[in-house]
Design a protein around this motif. Structure first.
Motif, PDB file in Angstrom:
ATOM      1  N   VAL B 250     146.669   8.571  96.758  1.00 26.06           N
ATOM      2  CA  VAL B 250     146.385   7.262  97.367  1.00 26.06           C
ATOM      3  C   VAL B 250     144.896   6.928  97.231  1.00 26.06           C
ATOM      4  O   VAL B 250     144.518   5.781  96.988  1.00 26.06           O
ATOM      5  CB  VAL B 250     146.823   7.249  98.854  1.00 26.06           C
ATOM      6  CG1 VAL B 250     146.362   5.976  99.546  1.00 26.06           C
ATOM      7  CG2 VAL B 250     148.341   7.370  98.951  1.00 26.06           C
ATOM      8  N   ALA B 251     144.066   7.950  97.323  1.00 27.20           N
ATOM      9  CA  ALA B 251     142.625   7.711  97.157  1.00 27.20           C
ATOM     10  C   ALA B 251     142.326   7.210  95.746  1.00 27.20           C
ATOM     11  O   ALA B 251     141.413   6.410  95.550  1.00 27.20           O
ATOM     12  CB  ALA B 251     141.849   8.999  97.431  1.00 27.20           C
ATOM     13  N   ARG B 252     143.107   7.674  94.788  1.00 24.81           N
ATOM     14  CA  ARG B 252     142.893   7.219  93.408  1.00 24.81           C
ATOM     15  C   ARG B 252     143.441   5.818  93.173  1.00 24.81           C
ATOM     16  O   ARG B 252     142.803   4.988  92.540  1.00 24.81           O
ATOM     17  CB  ARG B 252     143.565   8.191  92.417  1.00 24.81           C
ATOM     18  CG  ARG B 252     142.819   9.468  92.158  1.00 24.81           C
ATOM     19  CD  ARG B 252     143.383  10.180  90.933  1.00 24.81           C
ATOM     20  NE  ARG B 252     144.807  10.483  91.050  1.00 24.81           N
ATOM     21  CZ  ARG B 252     145.301  11.542  91.665  1.00 24.81           C
ATOM     22  NH1 ARG B 252     144.487  12.407  92.192  1.00 24.81           N
ATOM     23  NH2 ARG B 252     146.605  11.742  91.716  1.00 24.81           N
ATOM     24  N   THR B 253     144.652   5.580  93.670  1.00 19.42           N
ATOM     25  CA  THR B 253     145.330   4.328  93.290  1.00 19.42           C
ATOM     26  C   THR B 253     145.156   3.206  94.312  1.00 19.42           C
ATOM     27  O   THR B 253     145.217   2.036  93.955  1.00 19.42           O
ATOM     28  CB  THR B 253     146.847   4.566  93.127  1.00 19.42           C
ATOM     29  OG1 THR B 253     147.399   4.875  94.407  1.00 19.42           O
ATOM     30  CG2 THR B 253     147.121   5.706  92.156  1.00 19.42           C
ATOM     31  N   GLY B 254     145.002   3.551  95.578  1.00 18.64           N
ATOM     32  CA  GLY B 254     144.833   2.527  96.607  1.00 18.64           C
ATOM     33  C   GLY B 254     146.129   1.854  97.053  1.00 18.64           C
ATOM     34  O   GLY B 254     146.116   1.059  97.980  1.00 18.64           O
ATOM     35  N   ARG B 255     147.229   2.152  96.394  1.00 15.19           N
ATOM     36  CA  ARG B 255     148.492   1.523  96.792  1.00 15.19           C
ATOM     37  C   ARG B 255     149.557   2.600  96.926  1.00 15.19           C
ATOM     38  O   ARG B 255     149.629   3.508  96.111  1.00 15.19           O
ATOM     39  CB  ARG B 255     148.960   0.497  95.748  1.00 15.19           C
ATOM     40  CG  ARG B 255     148.039  -0.696  95.584  1.00 15.19           C
ATOM     41  CD  ARG B 255     147.827  -1.462  96.872  1.00 15.19           C
ATOM     42  NE  ARG B 255     149.026  -2.070  97.393  1.00 15.19           N
ATOM     43  CZ  ARG B 255     149.289  -3.385  97.315  1.00 15.19           C
ATOM     44  NH1 ARG B 255     148.437  -4.197  96.735  1.00 15.19           N
ATOM     45  NH2 ARG B 255     150.388  -3.876  97.842  1.00 15.19           N
ATOM     46  N   PHE B 281     143.202   5.209 105.500  1.00 22.06           N
ATOM     47  CA  PHE B 281     143.185   3.748 105.700  1.00 22.06           C
ATOM     48  C   PHE B 281     142.185   3.068 104.777  1.00 22.06           C
ATOM     49  O   PHE B 281     142.469   2.053 104.156  1.00 22.06           O
ATOM     50  CB  PHE B 281     142.859   3.435 107.154  1.00 22.06           C
ATOM     51  CG  PHE B 281     142.798   1.959 107.440  1.00 22.06           C
ATOM     52  CD1 PHE B 281     143.961   1.217 107.561  1.00 22.06           C
ATOM     53  CD2 PHE B 281     141.582   1.305 107.572  1.00 22.06           C
ATOM     54  CE1 PHE B 281     143.914  -0.137 107.812  1.00 22.06           C
ATOM     55  CE2 PHE B 281     141.525  -0.065 107.819  1.00 22.06           C
ATOM     56  CZ  PHE B 281     142.698  -0.776 107.943  1.00 22.06           C
ATOM     57  N   TRP B 282     140.996   3.656 104.672  1.00 19.64           N
ATOM     58  CA  TRP B 282     139.939   3.000 103.901  1.00 19.64           C
ATOM     59  C   TRP B 282     140.139   3.123 102.398  1.00 19.64           C
ATOM     60  O   TRP B 282     139.357   2.578 101.626  1.00 19.64           O
ATOM     61  CB  TRP B 282     138.574   3.527 104.323  1.00 19.64           C
ATOM     62  CG  TRP B 282     138.273   3.164 105.737  1.00 19.64           C
ATOM     63  CD1 TRP B 282     138.254   3.996 106.812  1.00 19.64           C
ATOM     64  CD2 TRP B 282     137.992   1.847 106.242  1.00 19.64           C
ATOM     65  NE1 TRP B 282     137.982   3.277 107.952  1.00 19.64           N
ATOM     66  CE2 TRP B 282     137.812   1.966 107.631  1.00 19.64           C
ATOM     67  CE3 TRP B 282     137.883   0.586 105.647  1.00 19.64           C
ATOM     68  CZ2 TRP B 282     137.520   0.869 108.445  1.00 19.64           C
ATOM     69  CZ3 TRP B 282     137.596  -0.502 106.453  1.00 19.64           C
ATOM     70  CH2 TRP B 282     137.415  -0.359 107.834  1.00 19.64           C
ATOM     71  N   ASP B 283     141.182   3.873 102.007  1.00 23.05           N
ATOM     72  CA  ASP B 283     141.515   3.931 100.576  1.00 23.05           C
ATOM     73  C   ASP B 283     142.538   2.870 100.200  1.00 23.05           C
ATOM     74  O   ASP B 283     142.779   2.629  99.022  1.00 23.05           O
ATOM     75  CB  ASP B 283     142.102   5.307 100.221  1.00 23.05           C
ATOM     76  CG  ASP B 283     141.055   6.406 100.297  1.00 23.05           C
ATOM     77  OD1 ASP B 283     139.889   6.120  99.965  1.00 23.05           O
ATOM     78  OD2 ASP B 283     141.395   7.525 100.688  1.00 23.05           O
ATOM     79  N   LEU B 284     143.163   2.268 101.188  1.00 24.42           N
ATOM     80  CA  LEU B 284     144.287   1.373 100.905  1.00 24.42           C
ATOM     81  C   LEU B 284     143.814   0.016 100.391  1.00 24.42           C
ATOM     82  O   LEU B 284     142.957  -0.620 100.980  1.00 24.42           O
ATOM     83  CB  LEU B 284     145.137   1.167 102.163  1.00 24.42           C
ATOM     84  CG  LEU B 284     146.032   2.342 102.548  1.00 24.42           C
ATOM     85  CD1 LEU B 284     146.714   2.053 103.881  1.00 24.42           C
ATOM     86  CD2 LEU B 284     147.063   2.609 101.468  1.00 24.42           C
ATOM     87  N   ASP B 285     144.418  -0.381  99.300  1.00 26.49           N
ATOM     88  CA  ASP B 285     144.080  -1.673  98.716  1.00 26.49           C
ATOM     89  C   ASP B 285     145.186  -2.688  98.997  1.00 26.49           C
ATOM     90  O   ASP B 285     145.210  -3.764  98.404  1.00 26.49           O
ATOM     91  CB  ASP B 285     143.868  -1.509  97.209  1.00 26.49           C
ATOM     92  CG  ASP B 285     142.926  -2.563  96.656  1.00 26.49           C
ATOM     93  OD1 ASP B 285     142.233  -3.214  97.457  1.00 26.49           O
ATOM     94  OD2 ASP B 285     142.891  -2.736  95.436  1.00 26.49           O
ATOM     95  N   GLY B 286     146.080  -2.338  99.867  1.00 24.44           N
ATOM     96  CA  GLY B 286     147.177  -3.219 100.245  1.00 24.44           C
ATOM     97  C   GLY B 286     148.098  -2.459 101.164  1.00 24.44           C
ATOM     98  O   GLY B 286     147.937  -1.255 101.342  1.00 24.44           O
ATOM     99  N   ALA B 322     154.166  -6.637  94.756  1.00 23.99           N
ATOM    100  CA  ALA B 322     153.101  -6.270  95.701  1.00 23.99           C
ATOM    101  C   ALA B 322     151.737  -6.275  95.022  1.00 23.99           C
ATOM    102  O   ALA B 322     150.746  -6.717  95.599  1.00 23.99           O
ATOM    103  CB  ALA B 322     153.386  -4.890  96.280  1.00 23.99           C
ATOM    104  N   LEU B 323     151.703  -5.786  93.794  1.00 24.32           N
ATOM    105  CA  LEU B 323     150.415  -5.711  93.106  1.00 24.32           C
ATOM    106  C   LEU B 323     149.936  -7.080  92.649  1.00 24.32           C
ATOM    107  O   LEU B 323     148.768  -7.252  92.315  1.00 24.32           O
ATOM    108  CB  LEU B 323     150.501  -4.743  91.912  1.00 24.32           C
ATOM    109  CG  LEU B 323     149.991  -3.334  92.210  1.00 24.32           C
ATOM    110  CD1 LEU B 323     150.740  -2.709  93.367  1.00 24.32           C
ATOM    111  CD2 LEU B 323     150.077  -2.438  90.989  1.00 24.32           C
ATOM    112  N   SER B 325     150.360  -9.826  94.580  1.00 30.36           N
ATOM    113  CA  SER B 325     150.220 -10.752  95.714  1.00 30.36           C
ATOM    114  C   SER B 325     148.986 -10.403  96.516  1.00 30.36           C
ATOM    115  O   SER B 325     148.334  -9.411  96.272  1.00 30.36           O
ATOM    116  CB  SER B 325     151.460 -10.690  96.595  1.00 30.36           C
ATOM    117  OG  SER B 325     151.607  -9.401  97.114  1.00 30.36           O
TER     118      SER B 325
END
Lengths: 266, 325
Positions: B250-255, B281-286, B322-323, B325
């Motif tokens: 998740v840290a790499r991709t953010g999703r 949380f701070w890695d999430l891009d959505g 998702a990616l 929007s």
């Protein structure tokens, strides 16, 4: 009432209504990842134009803006390609009854402005050299005070009064400045809305000092009417100056100037 | 290296451990002479004899009662609950005895017991024989929960489960029994609590379990043709959970997307979404998105079962939407 699809299983029967589609988003939403990255890289998101879906700011946008900022002079604003830089202006009036009799109101204003800008930068660990470009009075050549943060009022006064008005450093006139002060005294104008030249993040303008009746404290502790001298200050700030709002910054300038006025500035 | 079916891998994994440790025994309905109703224990009776490969009456309570006593007294039983749906009739012994014995005896009595079970849908078995029950089991402290998706993992994780001193619920996906995969020769022993990145990618992390793994991989290949590079992680083990692999991804991709065969409420993906909200949380891009069956029993009708279960198409569609929007 619209129900998020994720809540559907918790509801008794029936398909939830589709979410209301507002047509536009009320505000730009940044993902936690983008916010975290922007914070780490010192990029202000408000002015970035996103290249992601629906104009979302992506991590690439933040990295691009940060890379651009790194290739620019430190004081220059961070902006993505196509970003519209917002500028904010605030105006206030300050009493300078005592300062008008001192030789240099201008030096006090420059010093107060530098301190205000530095206080914002210190808070964001963005401490850089502060160079001031001083314009006016009209007809005079602009003067540059290099590394103004190293100088007190008297030092600034000395630089401004020197024939070579940039003696406090190797950079002469024409070098970039991140703060500009415009002196409009003698023009009959109270203030002008300062314009940010390239590289300038804060600009201050002040005009004629005017005398008028004001409430004064009497020696017996009571209040009466006296004559005071007042000057209008207008300050414009680039939104990319971290942590700054025009009003907050101007309040600090004013606070410092009032300290000079009351003799509590040292 | 040889091609082996998922179902044959179950028997190979158990046989590997039975040869190594004579305390390993197998109990269940029709697992001896018949080789198991899903043919996952073929050959064990011939090789190890009726004292170690034991047919039982049609009573899940009896199977697990016997296995529990055996585990408490020194054997390492592998008990089969034919359809995982039938855990419902033996839940008391699983939840109140098997899961808690080691704890309540302060470790004096271990519970080296594997309960293997045919799990999951997609085979038109209807609402009572198609459920994915991992989330039932993972709600109980004291149980380990494993669901392999490949033949090689079946062997390695079965070996790890049998060698573990705690009870392990070993979910075999019925829809994968016929699937074949390359399996190395020789002994295979894996590690519980480890996930596998089946397909590395940069744009999104897709977590999947059991039969959802091949579907997630198919979705990722489809997404790749449209410029989305998805990482697919085979979770394999829900308890213990390989949080490091998941959080790193998740840290790499953010999703993050989870592909779960279970109904939406309280699925394993909800637990991982909660974990990621806490730790990444701070890695999430959505927002984290879960792709599950709706909160309904699985239908028997072919078309309806296909409709409600996550498919490669629905996974790809959800991720792409998702990616964008």
């Amino acid at each position: 009432m619209s129900v998020p699809p994720s809540l559907a299983p918790f509801l008794p029967g029936g398909r939830p209504e589709p979410r209301a589609s507002g047509g536009h988003r009320p505000r730009q939403v940044h993902s936690p990842r983008v916010r975290h990255l922007a914070h780490d890289r010192g990029v202000h998101l408000a002015g970035l134009t996103g290249t992601g879906p629906r104009g979302r700011v992506t991590t690439d946008d933040v990295n691009r803006a940060a890379s651009m900022a790194e290739s620019l002079p430190l004081a220059s604003p961070v902006a993505a390609p196509g970003a519209v830089r917002a500028r904010y202006t605030a105006v206030t009036e300050v009493e300078v009854t005592r300062l008008t009799t001192s030789p240099d109101l201008l030096a006090c204003l420059v010093e107060s402005s530098v301190r205000a800008v530095r206080s914002v930068r210190a808070a964001t660990a963005e401490v850089v050299r502060t160079t001031v470009s001083v314009h006016g009075p009209p007809g005079g050549a602009p003067r540059t005070v290099v590394d103004a943060h190293d100088l007190g009022v008297q030092g600034i006064q000395r630089v401004l009064g020197a024939s070579d008005a940039s003696l406090n450093g190797s950079e002469g006139q024409g070098s970039w400045a991140d703060l500009s002060v415009q002196d409009l005294r003698g023009t009959g104008v109270l203030f002008d809305v300062p314009v940010l030249e390239d590289g300038v993040v804060v600009a201050l303008s002040f005009g004629d000092v005017v005398d008028r009746p004001t409430v004064v404290e009497l020696p017996d502790g009571g209040r009466g009417i006296g004559i005071g001298s007042f000057v209008h200050l207008a300050l414009t700030v680039d939104e990319h100056l971290a942590g700054a709002s025009a009003a907050r910054l101007l309040a600090r300038v004013r606070q410092r100037l009032e300290a000079h006025e009351s003799g509590r500035s040292s | 290296m040889a091609q082996l079916s998922y179902r044959d891998a179950v028997a190979r994994g158990i046989a590997q451990e039975m040869r190594r440790d004579e305390r390993v025994v197998v109990v269940g309905e029709d697992i001896a002479g018949a080789g198991g109703v899903f043919k996952t224990t073929v050959g064990l009776l011939d090789e190890f004899g009726p004292k170690r490969v034991i047919d039982t009456p049609i009573s899940e309570q009896a199977i697990l009662g016997a296995a529990t006593g055996a585990a408490m007294t020194g054997l390492r039983p592998v008990a089969e609950i034919m359809f995982s749906d039938f855990f419902a009739v033996c839940w008391d012994i699983v939840v109140n005895q098997i899961a808690k014995t080691r704890y309540m005896t302060a470790g004096q009595v271990t519970m080296p017991l594997v309960i293997k079970t045919g799990n999951g849908g997609g085979l038109r078995f209807g609402a009572q024989h198609s459920q994915s029950i991992e989330n039932w089991a993972m709600a109980i402290p004291g149980l380990k929960v494993v669901t392999p998706s490949t033949a090689e993992d079946v062997i390695g994780l079965m070996a790890a489960a049998i060698r573990d001193d705690d009870p392990v619920i070993f979910c075999e996906h019925k829809g994968l029994y016929a699937a074949k995969g390359e399996v190395p020769d020789g002994e295979i022993v894996d590690t519980l609590g480890t996930a596998r990145i089946r397909r590395p990618g940069h744009d999104a992390t897709i977590l999947a379990l059991g039969m959802m793994v091949p579907r997630a991989l198919a979705a990722a290949e489809d997404l790749a043709t449209r410029g989305i590079d998805a990482e697919v992680i085979d979770v394999r083990s829900l308890v213990p959970l390989d949080t490091r692999t998941i959080l790193d991804s998740v840290a790499r991709t953010g999703r993050l997307f989870t592909v779960e065969e279970n109904p939406q409420l309280l699925g394993w993906g909800a637990e991982i979404a909660s974990l990621v909200a806490d730790e990444a949380f701070w890695d999430l891009d959505g927002p984290v998105q879960r792709i599950t069956t709706p909160h309904i029993p699985l239908p028997s009708a072919d078309s309806l079962e296909d409709l409600v279960m996550p498919s490669a198409e629905s996974v790809a569609r959800t991720v792409e939407k998702a990616l964008q929007s």
